[in-house]
Design a protein around this motif. Structure first.
Motif, PDB file in Angstrom:
ATOM      1  N   SER A 146       5.744   0.836  10.593  1.00  0.00           N
ATOM      2  CA  SER A 146       4.588   0.665  11.328  1.00  0.00           C
ATOM      3  C   SER A 146       4.981  -0.337  12.229  1.00  0.00           C
ATOM      4  O   SER A 146       5.721  -0.782  12.165  1.00  0.00           O
ATOM      5  CB  SER A 146       3.455   0.540  10.415  1.00  0.00           C
ATOM      6  OG  SER A 146       3.746   1.589   8.796  1.00  0.00           O
TER       7      SER A 146
ATOM      8  N   LEU B   3      -5.221  -7.835   5.415  1.00  0.00           N
ATOM      9  CA  LEU B   3      -5.614  -6.238   5.848  1.00  0.00           C
ATOM     10  C   LEU B   3      -6.786  -6.391   5.903  1.00  0.00           C
ATOM     11  O   LEU B   3      -7.593  -6.153   5.307  1.00  0.00           O
ATOM     12  CB  LEU B   3      -4.568  -6.682   4.304  1.00  0.00           C
ATOM     13  CG  LEU B   3      -3.744  -6.461   4.506  1.00  0.00           C
ATOM     14  CD1 LEU B   3      -2.676  -6.677   2.652  1.00  0.00           C
ATOM     15  CD2 LEU B   3      -2.305  -5.584   5.542  1.00  0.00           C
TER      16      LEU B   3
ATOM     17  N   TYR C 288      -8.218   0.058   5.174  1.00  0.00           N
ATOM     18  CA  TYR C 288      -7.576   0.723   4.590  1.00  0.00           C
ATOM     19  C   TYR C 288      -8.108   1.590   3.809  1.00  0.00           C
ATOM     20  O   TYR C 288      -9.784   1.294   3.609  1.00  0.00           O
ATOM     21  CB  TYR C 288      -6.620  -0.149   3.643  1.00  0.00           C
ATOM     22  CG  TYR C 288      -5.670  -0.573   3.616  1.00  0.00           C
ATOM     23  CD1 TYR C 288      -3.944  -0.541   3.842  1.00  0.00           C
ATOM     24  CD2 TYR C 288      -5.510  -2.281   4.949  1.00  0.00           C
ATOM     25  CE1 TYR C 288      -3.225  -1.326   3.851  1.00  0.00           C
ATOM     26  CE2 TYR C 288      -4.238  -3.077   5.323  1.00  0.00           C
ATOM     27  CZ  TYR C 288      -3.179  -2.114   4.569  1.00  0.00           C
ATOM     28  OH  TYR C 288      -2.188  -2.279   5.497  1.00  0.00           O
TER      29      TYR C 288
ATOM     30  N   ASP D   3      -2.883   3.557   5.059  1.00  0.00           N
ATOM     31  CA  ASP D   3      -2.547   1.522   5.298  1.00  0.00           C
ATOM     32  C   ASP D   3      -3.778   2.246   6.674  1.00  0.00           C
ATOM     33  O   ASP D   3      -4.924   3.000   6.971  1.00  0.00           O
ATOM     34  CB  ASP D   3      -1.290   1.844   6.085  1.00  0.00           C
ATOM     35  CG  ASP D   3      -0.765   2.699   7.579  1.00  0.00           C
ATOM     36  OD1 ASP D   3      -1.344   3.562   8.044  1.00  0.00           O
ATOM     37  OD2 ASP D   3       0.160   2.018   7.799  1.00  0.00           O
ATOM     38  N   GLU D   4      -3.804   1.191   7.820  1.00  0.00           N
ATOM     39  CA  GLU D   4      -4.301   1.600   9.367  1.00  0.00           C
ATOM     40  C   GLU D   4      -4.166   2.058   9.887  1.00  0.00           C
ATOM     41  O   GLU D   4      -5.394   2.024  10.626  1.00  0.00           O
ATOM     42  CB  GLU D   4      -4.663  -0.545   9.263  1.00  0.00           C
ATOM     43  CG  GLU D   4      -3.442  -0.517  10.039  1.00  0.00           C
ATOM     44  CD  GLU D   4      -3.315  -1.776  10.107  1.00  0.00           C
ATOM     45  OE1 GLU D   4      -3.801  -2.845  11.499  1.00  0.00           O
ATOM     46  OE2 GLU D   4      -2.701  -2.656   9.126  1.00  0.00           O
TER      47      GLU D   4
ATOM     48  N   PHE E 145       0.502   4.555   2.371  1.00  0.00           N
ATOM     49  CA  PHE E 145       1.492   3.760   1.941  1.00  0.00           C
ATOM     50  C   PHE E 145       1.699   3.702   0.686  1.00  0.00           C
ATOM     51  O   PHE E 145       2.945   3.303   0.523  1.00  0.00           O
ATOM     52  CB  PHE E 145       0.483   2.500   2.296  1.00  0.00           C
ATOM     53  CG  PHE E 145       0.591   1.122   2.035  1.00  0.00           C
ATOM     54  CD1 PHE E 145       1.756   0.612   2.765  1.00  0.00           C
ATOM     55  CD2 PHE E 145      -0.261   0.200   1.359  1.00  0.00           C
ATOM     56  CE1 PHE E 145       2.276  -0.678   2.342  1.00  0.00           C
ATOM     57  CE2 PHE E 145       0.919  -0.604   1.372  1.00  0.00           C
ATOM     58  CZ  PHE E 145       1.344  -1.440   1.780  1.00  0.00           C
TER      59      PHE E 145
ATOM     60  N   VAL F 228       4.067  -4.955   1.138  1.00  0.00           N
ATOM     61  CA  VAL F 228       3.010  -4.981   1.950  1.00  0.00           C
ATOM     62  C   VAL F 228       3.844  -5.273   3.726  1.00  0.00           C
ATOM     63  O   VAL F 228       4.040  -4.842   4.704  1.00  0.00           O
ATOM     64  CB  VAL F 228       1.985  -5.789   2.371  1.00  0.00           C
ATOM     65  CG1 VAL F 228       1.205  -6.442   3.792  1.00  0.00           C
ATOM     66  CG2 VAL F 228       1.147  -5.366   1.701  1.00  0.00           C
TER      67      VAL F 228
ATOM     68  N   HIS G 107       6.573  -2.970   4.502  1.00  0.00           N
ATOM     69  CA  HIS G 107       6.573  -1.771   5.305  1.00  0.00           C
ATOM     70  C   HIS G 107       6.203  -2.287   7.097  1.00  0.00           C
ATOM     71  O   HIS G 107       5.900  -1.508   7.425  1.00  0.00           O
ATOM     72  CB  HIS G 107       4.841  -0.938   4.369  1.00  0.00           C
ATOM     73  CG  HIS G 107       4.553  -0.389   4.835  1.00  0.00           C
ATOM     74  ND1 HIS G 107       5.231   1.221   5.021  1.00  0.00           N
ATOM     75  CD2 HIS G 107       3.384   0.160   5.978  1.00  0.00           C
ATOM     76  CE1 HIS G 107       4.161   1.836   5.251  1.00  0.00           C
ATOM     77  NE2 HIS G 107       3.380   1.033   6.201  1.00  0.00           N
TER      78      HIS G 107
END
Length: 481
Positions: free
Chosen positions: A312, A323, A326, A404-405, A410, A473, A476
């Motif tokens: 990502s 974070l 989400y 995820d964003e 995710f 996290v 990723h």
């Protein structure tokens, strides 16, 4: 005198004998016709034909009929697998396909070679190539449907449709400690919004729980033929291989009723064992929809599908913020109905909330009453095995998808979960009994708090918190939280 002589000269007395002979001859002919119409006689007659004549007859059959007749006996199996016949069928099938689609397994020289003559290829080459090309064509036809992504789940909306149209099923291979191995066809399946539940009934066909050595789950893609009762050709893709010796010792009993107890081998896999016995009642797998089509058909019989690693992009405007952006989608269901479903966008975790190697994402806050969700039914897990059936209370299936964003899956979980009563209620807004559903695996945890409303006779979900490991996290997103 002449008239009487004329009457006596008529062959009246000689007619009876020909009638009897004729009737016997007719009966004999009918018996011969009956014998000739029997399958054995027809088979003997066909076997007496020269192979050239038989090959000429078989050349008029399509792929379905040719594949079917190969199951009659060994001589027909050899004739029906002739490379020249399958080369002809393969070329005819190519002409029917869309000219704008070119099979990946065929290059231009090979197409010209196929159209001109049968090259010196291994036995069964053109038959395999025919079914592979048909499979690739069908996959190309349905692949575009996997690009239709749901805004709520972040997953393909038509996963079930694609799996059914590609004729995908699943097989369970069980090996015992003596080395005996047996493959079992699927007994039942149930699709929900983001997962599918697979079940194999036990009985005498499965070894005792303590005698199972390994479990293997294969996705199987079959080619549709015109004869549905026939076992059609297909390809197997390994999806899971479990060493039962290691899992049996740490198996957790997550629930039981009067007949069975549920042993959770690992997230997504349970075995129902008859109480006070060691025989298996059923085996259940929960498969999440994330890349389920690829996992079911794109592996090999001995190696599973390897998901491509996609890094990502780094998009952390304020590293101190943590974070953000989400989205969580969660479904609680059982083998009969959906219990609750919810989608929670824009959940986040501040830097200060990262604790003990876990990143906390709160979807439902215990103190925010407007977020609380009533459940549509009680929490239980119905099961069925041969002539018996039941339901284990305080158990159900959880299907969780964390995006995820960038709105990409995710963390995806599909697993049976159990509910336990909490001794000390932590909510002052509800005076009913409080319960906790807690799921944990190597990537994170899920905690759900529920309260039983006695007057309404229903559960209410009052808290939902997801904890993701910092390691997952960082790996990723290439970060360093």
């Amino acid at each position: 005198m002449r008239k009487s002589d004329t009457r006596r000269s008529r062959p009246v007395k000689h007619i009876a004998a020909p009638k009897a002979v004729t009737s016997r001859m007719r009966a004999l002919r009918a018996s011969k016709r009956a014998d000739n119409s029997s399958p054995a006689s027809t088979l003997n007659f066909m076997e007496r034909l020269p192979s050239e004549t038989l090959m000429k007859i078989l050349s008029y059959l399509d792929a379905s009929a040719l594949f079917s007749i190969s199951h009659v006996n060994r001589p027909f199996y050899q004739l029906a697998n002739d490379d020249a016949l399958w080369n002809k069928i393969y070329i005819a099938e190519l002409n029917k396909m869309n000219k704008r689609w070119k099979p990946k397994c065929m290059d231009e020289p090979l197409q010209k070679m196929a159209a001109s003559e049968v090259p010196d290829r291994p036995a069964g080459y053109w038959k395999r190539l025919h079914f592979q090309t048909v499979a690739a064509y069908d996959m190309n036809k349905w692949e575009s449907h996997l690009g239709l992504i749901s805004h709520h789940t972040g997953l393909p909306r038509q996963t079930e449709l694609v799996l059914r149209n590609l004729h995908v099923t699943w097989q369970l291979t069980v090996s015992d400690k003596s080395g005996h191995e047996c493959t079992h066809e699927l007994s039942r399946s149930q699709f929900c919004e983001t997962s599918v539940t697979l079940c194999w009934s036990g009985g005498s066909c499965l070894p005792n729980y303590q005698q199972i050595s390994t479990l293997q789950l294969h996705g199987v893609r079959r080619i549709a033929l015109n004869y549905p009762d026939l076992k059609t050709p297909g390809w197997r893709s390994l999806m899971a291989k479990l060493d039962m010796q290691a899992l049996t010792e740490g198996a957790q009993v997550i629930g039981q009723d009067r007949l069975v107890e549920l042993k959770l081998l690992q997230p997504g896999i349970i075995i129902g064992v008859w109480r006070d016995q060691s025989s298996v009642a059923f085996v259940m797998f929960i498969l999440h929809f994330h890349r389920l089509v690829e996992r079911s058909i794109q592996g090999s019989p001995v190696c599973p599908y390897v998901e491509p690693i996609i890094k990502s992009p780094f998009d952390d405007i304020d590293p101190e913020y943590g974070l953000h952006g989400y989205q969580l989608h969660i479904v609680l269901h059982n083998t009969a109905c959906e219990i609750v479903s919810g989608s929670f966008p824009e959940i986040f975790c501040r830097r200060t909330q990262i604790c003990d190697g876990l990143i906390q994402l709160t979807a439902i806050s215990r103190t925010t009453l407007s977020q609380h969700i009533p459940l549509s039914s009680r929490i239980n897990l119905p099961w069925m095995c041969e002539a018996l059936q039941g339901a284990v209370k305080n158990c159900c299936v959880m299907s969780l998808t964390l995006l995820d964003e960038f709105k990409k899956p995710f963390w995806c979980v599909g697993s049976p979960v159990s509910m336990a009563q909490e001794k000390t209620p932590v909510s002052y807004d509800y005076d009913g009994e409080h319960f906790l559903i807690h799921h944990q695996d190597s990537d994170g945890q899920v905690k759900m708090q529920l309260v039983w409303m006695k007057e309404q006779k229903q559960f209410v979900l009052i808290s939902l918190v997801v904890y993701v490991t910092v390691c997952k996290v960082n790996q990723h997103f290439s970060r360093n939280y």
